[in-house]
Design a protein around this motif. Structure first.
Motif, PDB file in Angstrom:
ATOM      1  N   SER A  52      27.334 -10.803  41.340  1.00 25.18           N
ATOM      2  CA  SER A  52      27.692  -9.485  41.869  1.00 25.18           C
ATOM      3  C   SER A  52      27.080  -8.386  41.013  1.00 25.18           C
ATOM      4  CB  SER A  52      29.208  -9.320  41.897  1.00 25.18           C
ATOM      5  OG  SER A  52      29.717  -9.234  40.562  1.00 25.18           O
ATOM      6  N   ARG A  53      27.266  -7.147  41.431  1.00 27.52           N
ATOM      7  CA  ARG A  53      26.749  -6.010  40.673  1.00 27.52           C
ATOM      8  C   ARG A  53      27.345  -5.948  39.265  1.00 27.52           C
ATOM      9  NH1 ARG A  53      26.472  -4.360  45.882  1.00 27.52           N
ATOM     10  NH2 ARG A  53      24.576  -3.235  46.480  1.00 27.52           N
ATOM     11  N   LEU A  54      28.550  -6.429  39.123  1.00 23.17           N
ATOM     12  CA  LEU A  54      29.198  -6.419  37.811  1.00 23.17           C
ATOM     13  C   LEU A  54      28.827  -7.630  36.967  1.00 23.17           C
ATOM     14  CD1 LEU A  54      32.884  -5.201  38.313  1.00 23.17           C
ATOM     15  CD2 LEU A  54      31.002  -4.012  37.202  1.00 23.17           C
ATOM     16  N   GLY A  55      28.166  -8.616  37.586  1.00 18.41           N
ATOM     17  CA  GLY A  55      27.945  -9.862  36.870  1.00 18.41           C
ATOM     18  C   GLY A  55      29.254 -10.630  36.804  1.00 18.41           C
ATOM     19  N   LYS A  56      29.577 -11.157  35.639  1.00 18.81           N
ATOM     20  CA  LYS A  56      30.833 -11.887  35.494  1.00 18.81           C
ATOM     21  C   LYS A  56      31.979 -10.920  35.193  1.00 18.81           C
ATOM     22  CE  LYS A  56      28.927 -16.355  34.200  1.00 18.81           C
ATOM     23  NZ  LYS A  56      28.972 -17.496  33.245  1.00 18.81           N
ATOM     24  N   PHE A  57      33.155 -11.279  35.656  1.00 19.91           N
ATOM     25  CA  PHE A  57      34.353 -10.471  35.418  1.00 19.91           C
ATOM     26  C   PHE A  57      35.548 -11.392  35.261  1.00 19.91           C
ATOM     27  CE2 PHE A  57      33.238 -10.712  39.905  1.00 19.91           C
ATOM     28  CZ  PHE A  57      34.393 -11.180  40.509  1.00 19.91           C
ATOM     29  N   THR A  58      36.610 -10.868  34.711  1.00 22.46           N
ATOM     30  CA  THR A  58      37.809 -11.663  34.453  1.00 22.46           C
ATOM     31  C   THR A  58      38.792 -11.523  35.607  1.00 22.46           C
ATOM     32  OG1 THR A  58      37.554 -11.334  32.065  1.00 22.46           O
ATOM     33  CG2 THR A  58      39.734 -12.017  32.860  1.00 22.46           C
ATOM     34  N   VAL A  59      39.278 -12.641  36.116  1.00 20.23           N
ATOM     35  CA  VAL A  59      40.222 -12.638  37.224  1.00 20.23           C
ATOM     36  C   VAL A  59      41.620 -12.939  36.690  1.00 20.23           C
ATOM     37  CG1 VAL A  59      40.881 -13.720  39.410  1.00 20.23           C
ATOM     38  CG2 VAL A  59      38.456 -13.378  38.850  1.00 20.23           C
ATOM     39  N   ILE A  60      42.578 -12.133  37.087  1.00 21.87           N
ATOM     40  CA  ILE A  60      43.969 -12.281  36.641  1.00 21.87           C
ATOM     41  C   ILE A  60      44.879 -12.266  37.866  1.00 21.87           C
ATOM     42  CG2 ILE A  60      45.831 -11.277  35.268  1.00 21.87           C
ATOM     43  CD1 ILE A  60      43.663 -10.000  33.510  1.00 21.87           C
ATOM     44  N   GLU A  61      45.792 -13.234  37.916  1.00 20.67           N
ATOM     45  CA  GLU A  61      46.731 -13.297  39.042  1.00 20.67           C
ATOM     46  C   GLU A  61      47.853 -12.289  38.848  1.00 20.67           C
ATOM     47  OE1 GLU A  61      49.455 -16.521  41.557  1.00 20.67           O
ATOM     48  OE2 GLU A  61      48.552 -17.090  39.630  1.00 20.67           O
ATOM     49  N   MET A  62      48.138 -11.563  39.910  1.00 20.02           N
ATOM     50  CA  MET A  62      49.289 -10.665  39.882  1.00 20.02           C
ATOM     51  C   MET A  62      50.560 -11.507  39.811  1.00 20.02           C
ATOM     52  SD  MET A  62      48.311  -7.981  42.909  1.00 20.02           S
ATOM     53  CE  MET A  62      46.802  -7.027  42.917  1.00 20.02           C
ATOM     54  N   GLY A  63      51.447 -11.165  38.925  1.00 19.04           N
ATOM     55  CA  GLY A  63      52.661 -11.954  38.804  1.00 19.04           C
ATOM     56  C   GLY A  63      53.665 -11.299  37.888  1.00 19.04           C
ATOM     57  N   LYS A  64      54.571 -12.117  37.379  1.00 18.80           N
ATOM     58  CA  LYS A  64      55.654 -11.599  36.552  1.00 18.80           C
ATOM     59  C   LYS A  64      55.147 -10.975  35.246  1.00 18.80           C
ATOM     60  CE  LYS A  64      59.013 -14.938  38.327  1.00 18.80           C
ATOM     61  NZ  LYS A  64      59.903 -16.078  37.984  1.00 18.80           N
ATOM     62  N   ASP A  65      54.007 -11.471  34.767  1.00 18.15           N
ATOM     63  CA  ASP A  65      53.486 -10.989  33.486  1.00 18.15           C
ATOM     64  C   ASP A  65      52.547  -9.796  33.640  1.00 18.15           C
ATOM     65  OD1 ASP A  65      54.862 -13.045  32.218  1.00 18.15           O
ATOM     66  OD2 ASP A  65      53.194 -14.446  32.480  1.00 18.15           O
ATOM     67  N   LEU A  66      52.512  -9.191  34.828  1.00 17.18           N
ATOM     68  CA  LEU A  66      51.558  -8.111  35.086  1.00 17.18           C
ATOM     69  C   LEU A  66      51.731  -6.956  34.098  1.00 17.18           C
ATOM     70  CD1 LEU A  66      49.343  -6.816  36.816  1.00 17.18           C
ATOM     71  CD2 LEU A  66      51.135  -5.956  38.335  1.00 17.18           C
ATOM     72  N   ILE A  67      52.953  -6.539  33.890  1.00 16.34           N
ATOM     73  CA  ILE A  67      53.203  -5.395  33.002  1.00 16.34           C
ATOM     74  C   ILE A  67      52.690  -5.689  31.600  1.00 16.34           C
ATOM     75  CG2 ILE A  67      54.992  -4.004  31.905  1.00 16.34           C
ATOM     76  CD1 ILE A  67      56.652  -4.321  34.446  1.00 16.34           C
TER      77      ILE A  67
END
Length: 348
Positions: A52-67
């Motif tokens: 993609s235009r950003l190259g690699k990026f970090t994916v994080i699941e939305m969940g209880k630890d979001l805050i």
């Protein structure tokens, strides 16, 4: 400056990731994409590919630890100011993020991604050209269905059904089909009205190809137009062509709008042209720049915009003609090749 990206089309542009639920945190050194479990595998695959235009990026699941996760990111990258997309975030979500990131200074973004999106690269231009080619082939097949007794809704449904047969991903917006005096309403909502012999027809339609939109409006006459209809049609066509010929890098968008508007005003129909001349088109059917009397945008090489002036006479009929125009290094290229001369607009 670190930024919060909540506009799903901006996320798609940066990462190729499409979803109904995502946001991003962009920092100088790292990009974080947050989404829910429904899209997690897809997002991680795209991130690992790094195409993609950003190259690699970090994916994080939305969940209880979001805050806690958001707090750790802000601490890791030591940012105290966060830009946000004020036109693409609800008040509720904005307040939610403010509660999570307490003490953070929030600053409205300068639409950097939208501005970048407005200037298409070669790959995007190729997709937009193909999208419009499909749109035109679809239009020709739909034009053949315009026989007495068919309804506006039936034509719209056929556009939706047949777009896939021609290679489109989907339609880019709900088609506008106006029979007779329904054409005097610029954004008419389709009805069960049946076509009568002799009525003119306004068709505003577009498709998506590999995510990129097309948009075209054509008039169809089911019999030879009256002298008055021909006069109005040719006025709109003249205004549209004059505006297109004025398009080149460095021209202000309000001045391009004024070219068409002045011509129609001098002919006595300025007040019937009740919308802007055009808009940018790409991942969204309506995006930057805007071609209107209030626009502060300037045409730049790589932009793709529409030219769609109209004259609308309530209770009688309306005429709008719309093409897609690519701004080139020295001028422009019309991406729409469907004939628009009045003779070609009459059903044989």
């Amino acid at each position: 400056m670190p930024s919060l990206i909540t506009h799903l089309k901006n996320i798609e542009y940066l990462t190729d990731f499409k979803s109904s639920n995502a946001f991003m945190i962009l920092t100088a050194k790292q990009a974080y994409l947050f989404t829910d479990g429904r899209y997690l595998e897809k997002a991680k695959n795209l991130a690992q590919q790094g195409k993609s235009r950003l190259g690699k990026f970090t994916v994080i699941e939305m969940g209880k630890d979001l805050i806690e996760t958001l707090k750790k990111i802000s601490e890791k990258h030591k940012f105290s100011i966060l830009e946000y997309e004020d036109e693409h975030i609800s008040v509720a979500k904005y307040e939610h993020f403010r509660k999570i990131l307490k003490g953070m200074r929030w600053q409205k973004g300068e639409k950097g991604i939208e501005n970048q999106r407005s200037r298409k690269d070669a790959s995007e231009l190729k997709k937009l050209k193909k999208s419009q080619q499909i749109n035109e082939q679809l239009f020709y097949s739909i034009r053949a269905l315009l026989t007495p007794g068919i309804t506006e809704l039936e034509i719209a449904q056929q556009i939706k059904k047949r777009c896939y047969d021609h290679g489109a991903d989907d339609i880019s917006f709900e088609p506008i089909i106006g029979f007779g005096n329904h054409s005097s309403m610029p954004h008419h909502q389709n009805t069960t009205r049946k076509l009568k012999k002799g009525e003119l027809v306004l068709i505003d339609m577009g498709v998506l190809f590999q995510g990129y939109a097309s948009d075209m409006t054509r008039m169809v006459f089911t019999k030879s137009p009256t002298a008055f209809e021909e006069k109005i049609y040719n006025l709109v066509l003249e205004a549209q062509e004059a505006a297109i010929q004025a398009m080149q890098p460095g021209r202000h968008c309000d001045a391009i709008d004024q070219v068409a508007r002045t011509l129609l005003t001098q002919a006595g129909y300025g007040e019937t042209f009740c919308h802007s001349l055009g808009h940018g088109i790409g991942l969204e059917v309506h995006e930057a720049p805007t071609l209107s009397v209030r626009s502060k945008d300037m045409l730049q090489e790589g932009m793709v915009v529409t030219s769609e002036p109209g004259i609308y006479l309530p209770g009688q009929f309306g005429v709008r003609i719309e093409d897609m125009i690519a701004i080139t290094k020295k001028g422009h290229e019309n991406l729409t090749s469907a004939p628009k001369g009045i003779k070609e607009s009459i059903l044989s």
